[in-house]
Design an enzyme around this catalytic site. Structure first.
Site, mmCIF file in Angstrom:
data_model
loop_
_atom_site.group_PDB
_atom_site.id
_atom_site.type_symbol
_atom_site.label_atom_id
_atom_site.label_comp_id
_atom_site.label_asym_id
_atom_site.label_seq_id
_atom_site.Cartn_x
_atom_site.Cartn_y
_atom_site.Cartn_z
ATOM 1 C CG ASP A 184 -2.642 -0.329 -2.642
ATOM 2 O OD1 ASP A 184 -2.542 0.802 -2.133
ATOM 3 O OD2 ASP A 184 -3.350 -1.215 -2.144
ATOM 4 C CG ASP A 237 -2.471 4.126 -1.586
ATOM 5 O OD1 ASP A 237 -3.181 4.063 -2.612
ATOM 6 O OD2 ASP A 237 -2.454 3.244 -0.707
ATOM 7 C CB THR A 280 -9.226 0.350 11.722
ATOM 8 O OG1 THR A 280 -9.548 1.538 12.425
ATOM 9 C CG2 THR A 280 -8.210 0.656 10.638
ATOM 10 C CE LYS A 282 -7.591 2.269 1.934
ATOM 11 N NZ LYS A 282 -7.330 0.939 2.505
ATOM 12 C CB SER A 299 -0.951 -0.035 1.190
ATOM 13 O OG SER A 299 -1.873 1.010 1.084
ATOM 14 C CG HIS A 300 0.199 3.597 3.343
ATOM 15 N ND1 HIS A 300 -0.703 2.578 3.474
ATOM 16 C CD2 HIS A 300 0.749 3.780 4.561
ATOM 17 C CE1 HIS A 300 -0.713 2.170 4.726
ATOM 18 N NE2 HIS A 300 0.166 2.871 5.410
ATOM 19 C CG ASP A 349 -5.964 0.999 -1.223
ATOM 20 O OD1 ASP A 349 -5.025 1.822 -1.102
ATOM 21 O OD2 ASP A 349 -6.018 -0.067 -0.584
ATOM 22 N NE ARG A 350 -3.746 4.042 3.043
ATOM 23 C CZ ARG A 350 -3.304 4.190 4.273
ATOM 24 N NH1 ARG A 350 -2.789 5.341 4.652
ATOM 25 N NH2 ARG A 350 -3.339 3.203 5.138
HETATM 26 C C1 G16 Z 1 -5.236 -0.468 5.338
HETATM 27 C C2 G16 Z 1 -6.641 -0.953 5.428
HETATM 28 C C3 G16 Z 1 -7.542 0.174 5.853
HETATM 29 C C4 G16 Z 1 -7.033 0.789 7.149
HETATM 30 C C5 G16 Z 1 -5.607 1.229 6.958
HETATM 31 C C6 G16 Z 1 -4.955 1.783 8.200
HETATM 32 O O1 G16 Z 1 -5.137 0.476 4.313
HETATM 33 O O2 G16 Z 1 -7.082 -1.449 4.191
HETATM 34 O O3 G16 Z 1 -8.831 -0.326 5.990
HETATM 35 O O4 G16 Z 1 -7.816 1.862 7.518
HETATM 36 O O5 G16 Z 1 -4.845 0.135 6.545
HETATM 37 O O6 G16 Z 1 -4.771 0.776 9.098
HETATM 38 P P1 G16 Z 1 -3.857 0.962 10.367
HETATM 39 O O7 G16 Z 1 -4.418 2.161 11.087
HETATM 40 O O8 G16 Z 1 -4.038 -0.323 11.095
HETATM 41 O O9 G16 Z 1 -2.447 1.236 9.920
HETATM 42 P P2 G16 Z 1 -4.060 0.294 3.179
HETATM 43 O O10 G16 Z 1 -4.271 1.477 2.277
HETATM 44 O O11 G16 Z 1 -2.748 0.305 3.894
HETATM 45 O O12 G16 Z 1 -4.369 -1.023 2.553
#
Ligand code: G16
Length: 553
Positions: free
Chosen positions: A279, A277, A344, A376, A113-114, A281-282
């Site tokens: 991938d 981000d 979350t 997302k 992801s990010h 999704d953000r």
């Molecule tokens: C992932 C999850 C999201 C979550 C986020 C933050 O996002 O898919 O649903 O809100 O992590 O999680 P945490 O607060 O536990 O770091 P992504 O974009 O990283 O896949």
């Protein structure tokens, strides 16, 4: 066929976090590490022979190697076909779209992801089920359980597969179909939003800047904004995906998307800014010199959903994660629709969407989406905002100069619903013991804190959030400490489930402000008293040695 069963031993650290298994690249490069996890997925899901799998990733370092390994393991485990994005690329929402559109048995998405990428950066892997959404906890728990007892994995001995040309090939009797990673997703967006109106907006002197942060959305943004919507070429930036994201941290927030932020807060700034981000999704939404919190973005989208053709019939319900502000709840109340509060993690929205209970979902962590897929979706949110801006411009056609800016839309929204002033403070890479100590201390203080007064704030109750899924009855406990004040303000403390270094402690701060004369205030100023209370009751500075957060959003 040249299928090998390779003896292996379990690793003890393959527990999926908030969104799949995320580790540093060298961890995944250990002999058998990736293979063990993939075999644990295959053993858990027990796909029928001949099933079809979707496969792709965000293109970060190690993506290509991992794709080759997974293809050979899929062939050895009886899959009949794999749809794989060209070059091994699929954004997370595009992967969800492909799983649903072609009704594949499930999908494997490679992404951290990010999180930063590169040889010393992060890598990740997760499994999505047939609805296109992240596997629910009972599946990820079963994958983890399998990873702890694995003794062998199955892999085909074969040459690498050509991933760069669209077309079909065969490995060990399994079809590998290399697909265009963009077209199905772009078609889906065109079916949801008024592309004519957005085209008009983007060619009327309205200036936008989308920052793909050298991550996966580059090709998607080029196809949608430049090819289909004819936006000027400088409407997008950093659209060439790089394995290490150009050394950046592909997280669309005010800290890490600083290149875009400087443009948006600079002289001659564009009217609209957005970023996505690693991938895809953000998303982050910005107006000229203006930041829209993800919680407010969800609320504005919900309040204006009918302006987009795909949502013209209205919204069945809204869901938000617990730490996300209650701005969307206020819109739901006005619309007379339910609003669900989940832990979350996007996976918690899947059941609600599948049951038709909610149309829109959002998280404070820069995630917004709808039931068009089960992830997302960053570009979806950007297009939704552009659709809203375009529709509002059209309705002001007589006086074009009066077209509404992002800031004006937000101010008008707050004037109608009140403002849930909101901010998140992250303390990243803390020693795990210190972070756990803060949480334990807060837990132990519940009794003493209840009823305590701090200036104008009185604590009404404290708890550790737990959730019972209204569809399947599953219970998730320990989802974050809530300090709830008598005036509806709150502070939430939670440990991140996505970090790969030490522990990340997140403090979420929210205060409701009905007074329109206070709506222009900077969130940090408006929340100053709550911030002090958070630090005082958590003993954070004493316990971690940190006197300020690493990221404020
Ligand atoms: C992932 C999850 C999201 C979550 C986020 C933050 O996002 O898919 O649903 O809100 O992590 O999680 P945490 O607060 O536990 O770091 P992504 O974009 O990283 O896949």
């Amino acid at each position: 066929m040249n299928i090998h069963s390779i003896p292996t031993k379990p690793f003890n650290d393959q527990k999926p976090g908030t969104s799949g298994l995320r580790k540093r690249v060298p961890a995944f490069q250990q002999p058998h590490y990736l293979e063990n996890f993939v075999q644990s997925i295959f053993d858990t899901i027990a796909a029928p022979p001949g099933a079809t799998l979707t496969l792709g990733g965000d293109g970060r370092y190690y993506n290509r190697e991992a794709i080759q390994i997974i293809l050979k393991m899929a062939a050895a485990n009886g899959f009949g076909r794999v749809l794989v994005g060209q070059g091994g690329i699929l954004s997370t929402p595009a992967a969800s779209c492909i799983i649903r559109k072609y009704q594949t048995y499930g999908g494997i998405i490679l992404s951290a992801s990010h999180n930063p990428g590169g040889p010393d950066g992060d890598f990740g892997i997760k499994y999505n089920t047939a609805n296109g959404g992240p596997a629910p906890e009972k599946v990820t728990e079963a994958i983890f359980a399998n990873s702890k007892k694995i003794s062998q994995y199955r892999i085909l001995q074969a040459l690498d597969i050509e991933l760069d040309a669209i077309g079909e090939s065969d490995i060990g009797g399994m079809q590998v179909q290399v697909i265009d990673p963009v077209v199905d997703y772009a078609d889906l967006m065109a079916s949801l939003f008024d592309f004519n109106a957005i085209h008009g907006l983007l060619n009327s002197g309205f200036r936008m800047k989308f920052d793909a942060m050298h991550a996966v959305t580059g090709p998607y943004a080029k196809e949608i904004f430049l090819n289909r919507l004819d936006a000027p070429a400088d409407s997008v930036m950093n659209v060439v995906p790089l394995e290490d994201f150009g050394g950046g941290h592909p997280d669309p927030n005010l800290t890490y998307a600083h290149e875009l932020v400087e443009i948006i807060y600079g002289d001659n700034a564009p009217d609209f800014g957005a970023a996505s981000d690693g991938d895809g999704d953000r998303n982050m939404i910005l107006g000229k010199h203006f930041f829209v919190t993800p919680s407010d973005s969800l609320a504005v989208i919900a309040a204006n959903a009918k302006l987009a053709p795909g949502y013209a019939k209205g919204v069945a319900g809204i869901a938000r994660s617990m730490p996300t502000s209650a701005a969307a709840d206020r819109v739901a109340a006005k619309l007379g629709i339910p609003c669900y509060e989940t832990p979350t993690g996007w996976k918690f929205f899947g059941n609600l969407m599948d049951a038709g209970k909610v149309t829109l979902c959002g998280e404070e962590s820069f995630g917004t989406g709808s039931d068009h897929v089960r992830e997302k979706d960053g570009l979806w949110a950007v297009l939704f905002w552009l659709n809203i801006l375009a529709a509002k411009q059209q309705s002001d056609a007589q006086q074009l100069k009066a077209r509404q800016s992002v800031e004006q839309i937000m101010m008008a929204h707050w004037a109608q619903f009140g403002r849930n002033v909101y901010s998140r403070h992250d303390y990243e890479a803390l020693p795990s013991d210190a972070a756990n100590g803060v949480m334990q201390h807060l837990h132990a203080s519940f009794n003493q804190l209840t009823g305590a007064q701090f200036g104008r704030y009185t604590i009404k109750t404290c708890d550790d959030f737990s959730y019972t899924d209204p569809i399947d009855g599953s219970v998730s406990t320990g989802q974050g400490i809530r300090i709830l004040f008598s005036d509806g303000s709150r502070i939430v403390f939670r440990l991140s489930g996505t970090g790969t270094e030490g522990a990340t402690l997140r403090i979420y701060l929210e205060a409701f402000e009905p007074d329109v004369n206070q709506h222009h205030l900077d969130a940090q100023v408006a929340l100053a008293e709550l911030i002090k209370i958070a630090l005082q009751i958590s003993e954070l500075t004493k316990r971690t040695g940190r006197d300020k957060p690493t990221v404020i959003t």
